[in-house]
Write an enzyme that holds these catalytic residues in place. Structure first.
Site, PDB file in Angstrom:
ATOM      1  N   LYS A 120       0.809  -1.223   0.000  1.00  0.00           N
ATOM      2  CA  LYS A 120       0.000   0.000   0.000  1.00  0.00           C
ATOM      3  C   LYS A 120       0.839   1.269   0.000  1.00  0.00           C
ATOM      4  CE  LYS A 120      -4.457  -1.810   1.068  1.00  0.00           C
ATOM      5  NZ  LYS A 120      -5.471  -2.152   2.051  1.00  0.00           N
ATOM      6  N   ARG A 140      -3.449 -10.074   4.599  1.00  0.00           N
ATOM      7  CA  ARG A 140      -3.868 -10.205   3.200  1.00  0.00           C
ATOM      8  C   ARG A 140      -2.734  -9.653   2.340  1.00  0.00           C
ATOM      9  NH1 ARG A 140      -5.917  -6.906  -0.600  1.00  0.00           N
ATOM     10  NH2 ARG A 140      -7.556  -7.665  -1.981  1.00  0.00           N
TER      11      ARG A 140
HETATM   12  N1  PMM Z   1      -7.645  -3.663   0.508  1.00  0.00           N
HETATM   13  C1  PMM Z   1      -7.864  -3.836  -0.805  1.00  0.00           C
HETATM   14  C2  PMM Z   1      -8.798  -4.772  -1.260  1.00  0.00           C
HETATM   15  N2  PMM Z   1      -9.471  -5.557  -0.402  1.00  0.00           N
HETATM   16  N3  PMM Z   1      -9.924  -6.218   1.802  1.00  0.00           N
HETATM   17  C3  PMM Z   1      -9.734  -6.060   3.118  1.00  0.00           C
HETATM   18  N4  PMM Z   1     -10.407  -6.841   3.999  1.00  0.00           N
HETATM   19  N5  PMM Z   1      -8.872  -5.133   3.620  1.00  0.00           N
HETATM   20  C4  PMM Z   1      -8.171  -4.296   2.805  1.00  0.00           C
HETATM   21  O1  PMM Z   1      -7.425  -3.434   3.319  1.00  0.00           O
HETATM   22  C5  PMM Z   1      -8.342  -4.441   1.397  1.00  0.00           C
HETATM   23  C6  PMM Z   1      -9.244  -5.414   0.927  1.00  0.00           C
HETATM   24  C7  PMM Z   1      -7.115  -2.969  -1.773  1.00  0.00           C
HETATM   25  O2  PMM Z   1      -5.880  -3.519  -2.083  1.00  0.00           O
HETATM   26  P1  PMM Z   1      -5.552  -4.291  -3.479  1.00  0.00           P
HETATM   27  O3  PMM Z   1      -6.055  -3.437  -4.589  1.00  0.00           O
HETATM   28  O4  PMM Z   1      -4.091  -4.420  -3.440  1.00  0.00           O
HETATM   29  O5  PMM Z   1      -6.219  -5.623  -3.441  1.00  0.00           O
END
Ligand code: PMM
Length: 274
Positions: free
Chosen positions: A205, A246
């Site tokens: 991020k 994640r």
């Molecule tokens: N961040 C993204 C997508 N899904 N789900 C949860 N539970 N928490 C998060 O912080 C989160 C998420 C965005 O990140 P990406 O585009 O790298 O998937």
């Protein structure tokens, strides 16, 4: 939790796993790297993103969920739409991860309650298109705690069993780098005060880019060069008792978790010897 974004435009890996076969292969690779579950999403939530339409989201997500579930992978579906959650669960998803914590779609909580699957409630202040305008806090930790508690209470009031709710501070969602760092510094407190399993999603991020750029005022490294920084957050999250992290690259984080576990076990054994 390994991430498969079936999107053309996610900030860190957009377009790489956009076709079904590539996305399924990616999910299996993440399991081989040590992922216990794979999070499949079809909508980018990067700051400024506009929404994908429902049919397109279904087209992206459902076949990937079905393929991975058929291969025995524990799949979570990353969606703000009840219809997508419903069809993904029917295709074999075992957990629903909703970045809006049930707020974007009024049908989400009843659908998840009816499906009887675990639900990730993330801290969220509104859609990505203008979420940076909502990154305004007096005390980010207490406000995120209060707002997450309210979303958790709403999910439980809507029929989701409290022992099926996972909470997530939503790093980067309506937060600037200072807010994200303050929340990472308070993971143990979030876990203790909310009393629920904690999911931490720092992977690649912006706030990590900001930290890495701060020395020498260089431009932030691109998202794909933030995996070592991500593993550092994984170490902290594991130490603070997080339920899951994640991440886009699993190996480094899985190794970090193993090292923390071994050190904690050695620490307990040493305490026992005294
Ligand atoms: N961040 C993204 C997508 N899904 N789900 C949860 N539970 N928490 C998060 O912080 C989160 C998420 C965005 O990140 P990406 O585009 O790298 O998937």
């Amino acid at each position: 939790m390994g991430v498969v974004n079936v999107t053309p435009d996610s900030f860190s890996d957009g377009g790489r796993w956009f076709d079904t076969t590539a996305a399924i292969k990616r999910g299996l690779d993440l399991v081989a790297q040590g992922a216990d579950l794979v999070d499949v999403g079809g909508e980018s939530t990067r700051p400024g993103a506009t929404r994908v339409d429902e049919d397109e989201e279904l087209r992206r997500v459902v076949p990937v969920v079905r393929g991975l579930a058929a291969d025995g992978v524990v799949v979570s579906v990353d969606t703000m739409r009840a219809s997508v959650a419903e069809q993904a669960v029917a295709a074999g998803a075992r957990l629903v991860n909703d970045v809006s914590g049930g707020r974007a779609d009024p049908r989400m909580v009843p659908v998840v309650a009816g499906a009887g699957v675990p639900f990730v409630v993330m801290h969220w202040r509104g859609q990505s298109i203008d979420m940076n305008d909502r990154a305004v806090y007096g005390n980010v930790v207490t406000e995120v705690l209060d707002e997450l508690r309210a979303a958790l209470d709403q999910a439980v009031a809507g029929g989701i069993s409290p022992d099926r709710v996972v909470v997530d501070p939503g790093l980067g969602f309506a937060k600037n780098a200072e807010h994200d760092l303050a929340l990472v510094a308070s993971l143990g407190r979030l876990r203790r005060e909310l009393g629920r399993p904690l999911l931490v999603a720092a992977s690649r991020k912006r706030f990590l880019g900001r930290v890495l750029a701060a020395d020498g005022e260089a431009a932030p490294p691109p998202a794909r060069e933030r995996d070592a920084a991500t593993a550092a957050v994984t170490t902290l999250a594991a130490r603070d008792g997080a339920w899951a992290v994640r991440v886009h690259e699993v190996r480094a984080s899985a190794d970090a978790v193993r090292v923390v576990r071994a050190v904690d076990a050695a620490g307990e054994a040493a305490e026992g010897d005294r």
